[in-house]
Write a protein that holds these residues in place. Structure first.
Motif, PDB file in Angstrom:
ATOM      1  N   ASN A 116      80.102 -68.219  88.700  1.00 22.48           N
ATOM      2  CA  ASN A 116      80.672 -69.475  88.190  1.00 22.48           C
ATOM      3  C   ASN A 116      82.010 -69.260  87.496  1.00 22.48           C
ATOM      4  N   VAL A 117      82.131 -68.198  86.713  1.00 29.39           N
ATOM      5  CA  VAL A 117      83.381 -67.946  85.995  1.00 29.39           C
ATOM      6  C   VAL A 117      84.521 -67.783  86.995  1.00 29.39           C
ATOM      7  N   GLU A 118      84.292 -67.004  88.025  1.00 32.63           N
ATOM      8  CA  GLU A 118      85.335 -66.767  89.026  1.00 32.63           C
ATOM      9  C   GLU A 118      85.685 -68.057  89.781  1.00 32.63           C
ATOM     10  N   LYS A 119      84.677 -68.849  90.117  1.00 33.89           N
ATOM     11  CA  LYS A 119      84.937 -70.121  90.804  1.00 33.89           C
ATOM     12  C   LYS A 119      85.746 -71.056  89.917  1.00 33.89           C
ATOM     13  N   LEU A 120      85.398 -71.123  88.647  1.00 34.58           N
ATOM     14  CA  LEU A 120      86.125 -71.982  87.721  1.00 34.58           C
ATOM     15  C   LEU A 120      87.564 -71.496  87.528  1.00 34.58           C
ATOM     16  N   MET A 127      89.495 -72.636  90.373  1.00 38.25           N
ATOM     17  CA  MET A 127      89.753 -74.071  90.265  1.00 38.25           C
ATOM     18  C   MET A 127      90.926 -74.330  89.314  1.00 38.25           C
ATOM     19  N   VAL A 128      90.994 -73.574  88.218  1.00 38.57           N
ATOM     20  CA  VAL A 128      92.117 -73.706  87.289  1.00 38.57           C
ATOM     21  C   VAL A 128      93.417 -73.351  88.006  1.00 38.57           C
ATOM     22  N   GLN A 129      93.406 -72.220  88.710  1.00 36.68           N
ATOM     23  CA  GLN A 129      94.610 -71.781  89.405  1.00 36.68           C
ATOM     24  C   GLN A 129      95.046 -72.796  90.459  1.00 36.68           C
ATOM     25  N   ASN A 130      94.112 -73.322  91.223  1.00 39.12           N
ATOM     26  CA  ASN A 130      94.444 -74.318  92.245  1.00 39.12           C
ATOM     27  C   ASN A 130      95.016 -75.586  91.611  1.00 39.12           C
ATOM     28  N   THR A 131      94.450 -75.986  90.499  1.00 36.98           N
ATOM     29  CA  THR A 131      94.931 -77.195  89.823  1.00 36.98           C
ATOM     30  C   THR A 131      96.345 -76.980  89.283  1.00 36.98           C
ATOM     31  N   ILE A 132      96.606 -75.807  88.729  1.00 38.35           N
ATOM     32  CA  ILE A 132      97.958 -75.489  88.247  1.00 38.35           C
ATOM     33  C   ILE A 132      98.950 -75.518  89.408  1.00 38.35           C
ATOM     34  N   GLU A 134      91.673 -78.156  80.932  1.00 37.90           N
ATOM     35  CA  GLU A 134      91.061 -77.920  79.621  1.00 37.90           C
ATOM     36  C   GLU A 134      89.536 -77.893  79.737  1.00 37.90           C
ATOM     37  N   ALA A 135      88.973 -78.824  80.508  1.00 37.94           N
ATOM     38  CA  ALA A 135      87.522 -78.850  80.707  1.00 37.94           C
ATOM     39  C   ALA A 135      87.053 -77.607  81.452  1.00 37.94           C
ATOM     40  N   PHE A 136      87.814 -77.185  82.475  1.00 41.19           N
ATOM     41  CA  PHE A 136      87.460 -75.961  83.211  1.00 41.19           C
ATOM     42  C   PHE A 136      87.458 -74.764  82.269  1.00 41.19           C
ATOM     43  N   ARG A 137      88.464 -74.682  81.419  1.00 43.69           N
ATOM     44  CA  ARG A 137      88.562 -73.537  80.503  1.00 43.69           C
ATOM     45  C   ARG A 137      87.410 -73.531  79.501  1.00 43.69           C
ATOM     46  N   ASN A 138      87.012 -74.708  79.039  1.00 47.24           N
ATOM     47  CA  ASN A 138      85.849 -74.785  78.152  1.00 47.24           C
ATOM     48  C   ASN A 138      84.588 -74.334  78.886  1.00 47.24           C
ATOM     49  N   GLU A 139      84.461 -74.744  80.137  1.00 44.57           N
ATOM     50  CA  GLU A 139      83.297 -74.355  80.921  1.00 44.57           C
ATOM     51  C   GLU A 139      83.316 -72.859  81.223  1.00 44.57           C
ATOM     52  N   ILE A 140      84.508 -72.306  81.461  1.00 41.69           N
ATOM     53  CA  ILE A 140      84.625 -70.862  81.670  1.00 41.69           C
ATOM     54  C   ILE A 140      84.121 -70.129  80.439  1.00 41.69           C
TER      55      ILE A 140
END
Length: 83
Positions: free
Chosen positions: A19-23, A26-31, A64-70
């Motif tokens: 999950n951490v790697e997937k998230l 997702m952060v990188q793709n969003t950026i 921000e939500a992804f980073r909190n979930e990470i």
């Protein structure tokens, strides 16, 4: 004659190991999407620029939500996924 009984499927076990790697992906793709949108603003009309700004603001909230979930997933991983 066909069998009319529904075949019941059991849910897959919860595998949180990546999950951490997937998230992080997702952060990188969003950026990257934000950067592409910013670049496209050069050629956008006033209304389109506003839409891009609004969408990027939502993307920032998602990041921000992804980073909190990470952070949560990372802590869960360190604790062996115990509740």
């Amino acid at each position: 004659m066909t069998n009319n009984h529904k075949q019941y499927q059991h849910p897959n076990p919860d595998d949180r190991s990546d999950n951490v790697e997937k998230l992080q992906d997702m952060v990188q793709n969003t950026i990257e999407n934000m950067e592409e949108a910013e670049a496209s603003m050069e050629f956008a009309s006033g209304e389109d620029k506003q839409h891009i700004k609004e969408k990027n603001a939502r993307r920032e909230q998602s990041i921000e939500a992804f980073r909190n979930e990470i952070q949560d997933e990372s802590e869960a991983r360190q604790n062996g996924y115990r509740s």
